[in-house]
Design a protein around this motif. Sequence first.
Motif, PDB file in Angstrom:
ATOM      1  N   GLY A   1       0.815  -1.212   0.000  1.00 29.96           N
ATOM      2  CA  GLY A   1       0.000   0.000   0.000  1.00 29.96           C
ATOM      3  C   GLY A   1       0.847   1.259   0.000  1.00 29.96           C
ATOM      4  N   THR A   2       2.008   1.185   0.648  1.00 31.65           N
ATOM      5  CA  THR A   2       2.926   2.332   0.660  1.00 31.65           C
ATOM      6  C   THR A   2       3.415   2.623  -0.744  1.00 31.65           C
ATOM      7  N   ALA A   3       3.727   1.578  -1.490  1.00 35.74           N
ATOM      8  CA  ALA A   3       4.201   1.749  -2.872  1.00 35.74           C
ATOM      9  C   ALA A   3       3.128   2.401  -3.732  1.00 35.74           C
ATOM     10  N   ASP A   4       1.873   1.989  -3.565  1.00 37.16           N
ATOM     11  CA  ASP A   4       0.782   2.587  -4.337  1.00 37.16           C
ATOM     12  C   ASP A   4       0.753   4.103  -4.152  1.00 37.16           C
ATOM     13  N   ILE A   5       0.855   4.531  -2.894  1.00 41.68           N
ATOM     14  CA  ILE A   5       0.773   5.970  -2.600  1.00 41.68           C
ATOM     15  C   ILE A   5       1.997   6.702  -3.148  1.00 41.68           C
ATOM     16  N   VAL A   6       3.180   6.146  -2.904  1.00 41.22           N
ATOM     17  CA  VAL A   6       4.429   6.799  -3.330  1.00 41.22           C
ATOM     18  C   VAL A   6       4.504   6.885  -4.853  1.00 41.22           C
ATOM     19  N   PHE A   7       4.184   5.794  -5.534  1.00 43.65           N
ATOM     20  CA  PHE A   7       4.234   5.795  -7.001  1.00 43.65           C
ATOM     21  C   PHE A   7       3.250   6.817  -7.569  1.00 43.65           C
ATOM     22  N   SER A   8       2.084   6.903  -6.951  1.00 43.69           N
ATOM     23  CA  SER A   8       1.069   7.834  -7.432  1.00 43.69           C
ATOM     24  C   SER A   8       1.534   9.281  -7.274  1.00 43.69           C
ATOM     25  N   ILE A   9       2.164   9.592  -6.148  1.00 44.02           N
ATOM     26  CA  ILE A   9       2.688  10.944  -5.921  1.00 44.02           C
ATOM     27  C   ILE A   9       3.748  11.275  -6.965  1.00 44.02           C
ATOM     28  N   CYS A  10       4.659  10.331  -7.207  1.00 46.67           N
ATOM     29  CA  CYS A  10       5.725  10.552  -8.194  1.00 46.67           C
ATOM     30  C   CYS A  10       5.153  10.749  -9.590  1.00 46.67           C
ATOM     31  N   TYR A  11       4.152   9.956  -9.938  1.00 46.04           N
ATOM     32  CA  TYR A  11       3.536  10.066 -11.271  1.00 46.04           C
ATOM     33  C   TYR A  11       2.867  11.425 -11.444  1.00 46.04           C
ATOM     34  N   ASP A  12       2.066  11.819 -10.449  1.00 45.19           N
ATOM     35  CA  ASP A  12       1.340  13.079 -10.544  1.00 45.19           C
ATOM     36  C   ASP A  12       2.284  14.274 -10.623  1.00 45.19           C
ATOM     37  N   ALA A  13       3.447  14.147  -9.977  1.00 47.28           N
ATOM     38  CA  ALA A  13       4.420  15.250  -9.971  1.00 47.28           C
ATOM     39  C   ALA A  13       5.448  15.131 -11.093  1.00 47.28           C
ATOM     40  N   ASN A  14       5.298  14.080 -11.919  1.00 43.25           N
ATOM     41  CA  ASN A  14       6.233  13.848 -13.034  1.00 43.25           C
ATOM     42  C   ASN A  14       7.679  13.695 -12.548  1.00 43.25           C
ATOM     43  N   LYS A  15       7.851  12.936 -11.467  1.00 42.80           N
ATOM     44  CA  LYS A  15       9.175  12.723 -10.876  1.00 42.80           C
ATOM     45  C   LYS A  15       9.659  11.297 -11.188  1.00 42.80           C
ATOM     46  N   TRP A  16      10.168  11.116 -12.396  1.00 46.54           N
ATOM     47  CA  TRP A  16      10.622   9.795 -12.822  1.00 46.54           C
ATOM     48  C   TRP A  16      11.804   9.311 -11.999  1.00 46.54           C
ATOM     49  N   GLU A  17      12.738  10.201 -11.687  1.00 46.88           N
ATOM     50  CA  GLU A  17      13.915   9.793 -10.906  1.00 46.88           C
ATOM     51  C   GLU A  17      13.502   9.283  -9.534  1.00 46.88           C
ATOM     52  N   LEU A  18      12.484   9.924  -8.943  1.00 51.81           N
ATOM     53  CA  LEU A  18      12.040   9.487  -7.619  1.00 51.81           C
ATOM     54  C   LEU A  18      11.337   8.138  -7.671  1.00 51.81           C
ATOM     55  N   ILE A  19      10.479   7.938  -8.661  1.00 50.69           N
ATOM     56  CA  ILE A  19       9.789   6.644  -8.741  1.00 50.69           C
ATOM     57  C   ILE A  19      10.794   5.530  -9.032  1.00 50.69           C
ATOM     58  N   SER A  20      11.836   5.845  -9.781  1.00 46.09           N
ATOM     59  CA  SER A  20      12.890   4.851 -10.043  1.00 46.09           C
ATOM     60  C   SER A  20      13.652   4.528  -8.758  1.00 46.09           C
ATOM     61  N   LYS A  21      13.936   5.563  -7.988  1.00 46.48           N
ATOM     62  CA  LYS A  21      14.655   5.375  -6.719  1.00 46.48           C
ATOM     63  C   LYS A  21      13.844   4.518  -5.747  1.00 46.48           C
ATOM     64  N   TYR A  22      12.581   4.878  -5.562  1.00 38.45           N
ATOM     65  CA  TYR A  22      11.776   4.170  -4.570  1.00 38.45           C
ATOM     66  C   TYR A  22      11.363   2.784  -5.047  1.00 38.45           C
ATOM     67  N   SER A  23      11.212   2.606  -6.356  1.00 40.37           N
ATOM     68  CA  SER A  23      10.887   1.269  -6.845  1.00 40.37           C
ATOM     69  C   SER A  23      12.026   0.298  -6.530  1.00 40.37           C
ATOM     70  N   ARG A  24      13.256   0.762  -6.684  1.00 38.59           N
ATOM     71  CA  ARG A  24      14.405  -0.100  -6.329  1.00 38.59           C
ATOM     72  C   ARG A  24      14.366  -0.454  -4.855  1.00 38.59           C
ATOM     73  N   ARG A  25      13.993   0.509  -4.047  1.00 34.76           N
ATOM     74  CA  ARG A  25      13.939   0.278  -2.601  1.00 34.76           C
ATOM     75  C   ARG A  25      12.853  -0.745  -2.249  1.00 34.76           C
ATOM     76  N   PHE A  26      11.692  -0.627  -2.875  1.00 30.02           N
ATOM     77  CA  PHE A  26      10.608  -1.576  -2.603  1.00 30.02           C
ATOM     78  C   PHE A  26      10.980  -2.977  -3.076  1.00 30.02           C
TER      79      PHE A  26
END
Length: 345
Positions: A174-199
């Motif tokens: 559920g944490t990933a759902d929220i984080v990925f959604s925030i990154c997508y809405d803000a157009n932050k590809w580097e952040l979603i890449s960073k956190y996806s590796r962490r998950f």
Amino acid sequence: MISVSKTSLLFRNGFGAFRSAFHSFPVPGSVGNDTAKQLTAKELHDQILKSVNVERSAPRNAWLWSLTEKCTSRDDIKLLFNVLQQLRIFRLSNLRIHDNFNCNLCQEVAKACVRAGAVDYGKKALCRHNVYGLTPTVGSANQLLSYAKAQKNVKLMVDLMSHLKSNNLPLQPGTADIVFSICYDANKWELISKYSRRFVKAGVKLRKTAFDIWMEFASKRGDVESLWKIEKSRSDMYKQHTIKSGFSCAKGFLLEQKPDSAASVIQALNQSFPDSKKQGIIDELQHLVSEWPAEVIKHQKQDNRKAIIDSLKADIPAMFSSLSNMGVKSSVNLDDLNIAEPVSC
């Protein structure tokens, strides 16, 4: 006055346990539970501290829950955290109880902080060592992350994720759902890449919704290499596509100038989903025509744009032609095809 032995039992594992036992030992001269519901946050705060500091007895279980529920402002949250700190001291000094309050109460405290807009207090609930007796949980963190999403606050999300890491809190799907959604809405590809590796490194089994967001983001950016890596991870967990993940793959094939492969993916979706879901396929086809080309072109380097524009102008109609040959009918109008060089500001 309640005896220490009975009070210790009542406080064991936090205020959530032995609720009925609290009602069996009323504090002389104190308000009842029904009356507590009518009191203000300040009145409940004062009543609890009177019980603890003056009468030296355990306050009723319902009082703290009622105070938490009544918090609607920053001043209310200050009162709540003052009570939590005083109760923790009382538990330690009078009852020799070192355990934190239970997780349910702590999540309600996080909800109250969100409701009152006092997220700085909510972050204190994520600290492993805090003076309030709060138990850090990912559930509490998700309450705060949902607030960051509602506020479109990327900085707060980054801060909260840092708190999770520094306090060794396990990540959840559920944490990933929220984080990925925030990154997508803000157009932050580097952040979603960073956190996806962490998950992924933490062994979190991402939900289909998280893969949908992640893959759609990659297809919107035209990052085919990342898209196929994500698709490999998704297919290892889930055999069947969602409509969104399938269309992301179709877009990937279009970017590789393989319109027939893109059509085959969409045909497979059309065969897999019942008629009740077909509107979702129509909506995605419309998006592919009217919105996606402009999005992907915008993310390309200047010297790559002409080649992308030329290929999409040829391959998207070719994909629809293949779909028609496969018996997949579409009401999408290709006159809506939005493929042009972005206008410079």
